[in-house]
Motif scaffolding. Structure first.
Motif, PDB file in Angstrom:
ATOM      1  N   ALA A   4      28.478 -26.521 -30.177  1.00  0.00           N
ATOM      2  CA  ALA A   4      27.088 -26.804 -30.513  1.00  0.00           C
ATOM      3  C   ALA A   4      27.007 -27.764 -31.676  1.00  0.00           C
ATOM      4  CB  ALA A   4      26.373 -25.502 -30.869  1.00  0.00           C
ATOM      5  N   SER A   5      26.010 -28.666 -31.665  1.00  0.00           N
ATOM      6  CA  SER A   5      25.812 -29.634 -32.741  1.00  0.00           C
ATOM      7  C   SER A   5      25.117 -28.955 -33.912  1.00  0.00           C
ATOM      8  CB  SER A   5      24.943 -30.790 -32.238  1.00  0.00           C
ATOM      9  OG  SER A   5      24.586 -31.622 -33.311  1.00  0.00           O
ATOM     10  N   ARG A   6      25.772 -28.964 -35.071  1.00  0.00           N
ATOM     11  CA  ARG A   6      25.173 -28.349 -36.232  1.00  0.00           C
ATOM     12  C   ARG A   6      24.486 -29.369 -37.124  1.00  0.00           C
ATOM     13  NH1 ARG A   6      30.567 -25.681 -37.022  1.00  0.00           N
ATOM     14  NH2 ARG A   6      30.563 -23.868 -35.676  1.00  0.00           N
ATOM     15  N   SER A   8      23.732 -33.923 -37.621  1.00  0.00           N
ATOM     16  CA  SER A   8      23.864 -35.277 -37.090  1.00  0.00           C
ATOM     17  C   SER A   8      24.905 -35.991 -37.919  1.00  0.00           C
ATOM     18  CB  SER A   8      22.519 -35.998 -37.189  1.00  0.00           C
ATOM     19  OG  SER A   8      22.687 -37.335 -36.859  1.00  0.00           O
ATOM     20  N   TYR A 103      30.033 -37.314 -31.804  1.00  0.00           N
ATOM     21  CA  TYR A 103      28.673 -36.872 -32.107  1.00  0.00           C
ATOM     22  C   TYR A 103      27.671 -38.015 -31.953  1.00  0.00           C
ATOM     23  CZ  TYR A 103      29.422 -32.071 -33.644  1.00  0.00           C
ATOM     24  OH  TYR A 103      29.685 -30.720 -33.666  1.00  0.00           O
ATOM     25  N   MET A 106      26.947 -38.190 -28.408  1.00  0.00           N
ATOM     26  CA  MET A 106      26.072 -37.077 -28.059  1.00  0.00           C
ATOM     27  C   MET A 106      24.609 -37.446 -28.290  1.00  0.00           C
ATOM     28  SD  MET A 106      25.659 -33.426 -30.014  1.00  0.00           S
ATOM     29  CE  MET A 106      24.636 -34.279 -31.250  1.00  0.00           C
ATOM     30  N   ARG A 107      24.330 -38.025 -29.432  1.00  0.00           N
ATOM     31  CA  ARG A 107      22.966 -38.425 -29.747  1.00  0.00           C
ATOM     32  C   ARG A 107      22.503 -39.560 -28.843  1.00  0.00           C
ATOM     33  NH1 ARG A 107      22.840 -40.078 -35.670  1.00  0.00           N
ATOM     34  NH2 ARG A 107      20.649 -40.371 -35.165  1.00  0.00           N
ATOM     35  N   GLY A 110      21.465 -38.258 -25.599  1.00  0.00           N
ATOM     36  CA  GLY A 110      20.387 -37.284 -25.647  1.00  0.00           C
ATOM     37  C   GLY A 110      20.849 -35.861 -25.394  1.00  0.00           C
ATOM     38  N   ASN A 111      22.123 -35.579 -25.645  1.00  0.00           N
ATOM     39  CA  ASN A 111      22.654 -34.233 -25.457  1.00  0.00           C
ATOM     40  C   ASN A 111      22.475 -33.404 -26.722  1.00  0.00           C
ATOM     41  OD1 ASN A 111      23.490 -35.011 -22.904  1.00  0.00           O
ATOM     42  ND2 ASN A 111      25.555 -35.537 -23.582  1.00  0.00           N
ATOM     43  N   ARG A 112      22.677 -32.104 -26.604  1.00  0.00           N
ATOM     44  CA  ARG A 112      22.503 -31.207 -27.738  1.00  0.00           C
ATOM     45  C   ARG A 112      23.814 -30.594 -28.206  1.00  0.00           C
ATOM     46  NH1 ARG A 112      17.440 -27.304 -26.722  1.00  0.00           N
ATOM     47  NH2 ARG A 112      17.857 -26.965 -28.950  1.00  0.00           N
ATOM     48  N   SER A 113      24.903 -30.943 -27.561  1.00  0.00           N
ATOM     49  CA  SER A 113      26.202 -30.414 -27.967  1.00  0.00           C
ATOM     50  C   SER A 113      27.308 -31.368 -27.557  1.00  0.00           C
ATOM     51  CB  SER A 113      26.446 -29.035 -27.332  1.00  0.00           C
ATOM     52  OG  SER A 113      26.509 -29.148 -25.924  1.00  0.00           O
TER      53      SER A 113
END
Length: 271
Positions: A4-6, A8, A103, A106-107, A110-113
């Protein structure tokens, strides 16, 4: 495995770049490197694998990646990440910079992890890095619809410098970053703890650093690098990657290897 992305994570415009295939160097009788004949063949694509020695799902992807790294028509780069180190084994090839690059992707997607093994293809899509059909399928699909390496590049060398000639981009994105990606020779690691305890894995093209070399504005342009910088690294590739207004990495428009002096490939394919 999914993480999971904690937060940015910041990625300076590093993952951006460009080129096609590099020419092979050769030495004269004195051992002095002679100028290479420039070459401009375009690879079929770029595969960036995000992996970890501590991820139980990664060995099949790493094995498949070794096949991709051996292909002369691909630029294949492996980014070892460190967010699975807490499972009991610190990845010996991981770096904060590699994790930041994932990461940023990921951004951009548009992903969340983030997850491993993740294969990012041409900077445009991501798939499970262990799924041969998806990787090959995406490369073929992009070639059909014009999302492959559309910008030609020529790499040539003299005894003291490397010249990277980026071609004209025609239509499409007109700004991109020229980035040099350094990576290690193939190396075998025995994993002593964690989910892959006891495995002996050989890792190819593990990225050790990324350096922005310039900006391309859609027209033919030359970039020069000192040979001293290239020679002291393990291996080297050039990427031409577009960048969004938010600074996130976008499509890769061209790519190439910069071959080591006296070699026609980044590394000897024999172990």
């Amino acid at each position: 495995m999914v993480m999971a992305s904690r937060r940015s994570l910041w990625l300076a415009a590093v993952a951006l770049a460009f080129s096609a295939f590099a020419g092979a160097g050769h030495a004269g009788e004195s051992g002095r490197l002679l100028a290479d004949k420039p070459q401009g063949d375009r690879p079929v694509g770029v595969v960036e694998l995000f992996t970890s020695q501590g991820c139980s799902s990664c060995p099949p992807a790493d094995a498949f990646f070794s096949e991709l790294a051996a292909r002369q028509d691909l630029v294949a780069l492996s980014y070892h990440v460190g967010y699975w180190d807490y499972l009991g084994w610190r990845d010996t090839l991981s770096s904060k910079e590699n994790t930041e690059r994932q990461y940023e992707y990921m951004r951009a997607f548009g992903n969340r992890s983030v997850y491993t093994p993740q294969a990012v293809i041409n900077g445009r899509v991501h798939v499970n890095g262990a799924n041969r059909g998806e990787v090959d399928g995406q490369l073929a699909r992009m070639a059909r619809i014009g999302e492959d390496m559309r910008v030609a590049i020529k790499v040539s060398r003299t005894s003291d410098r490397v010249m990277i000639d980026a071609g004209d981009g025609g239509t499409g994105p007109s700004d991109a970053h020229v980035v040099i990606v350094y990576f290690e020779p193939p190396q075998t690691v025995t994993i002593g703890q964690g989910e892959n305890t006891g495995r002996k894995m050989t890792y190819w093209n593990a990225v050790t650093g990324i350096q922005t070399a310039g900006i391309w504005h859609g027209k033919a342009q030359r970039y020069e690098l000192p040979m001293s910088e290239i020679s002291k690294k393990g291996g080297c590739a050039v990427l031409l990657q577009s960048v969004g207004k938010d600074g996130l990495p976008g499509p890769i428009l061209g790519a190439a290897f910069i071959h080591r002096p006296g070699s026609d490939a980044p590394f000897d394919r024999r172990l």
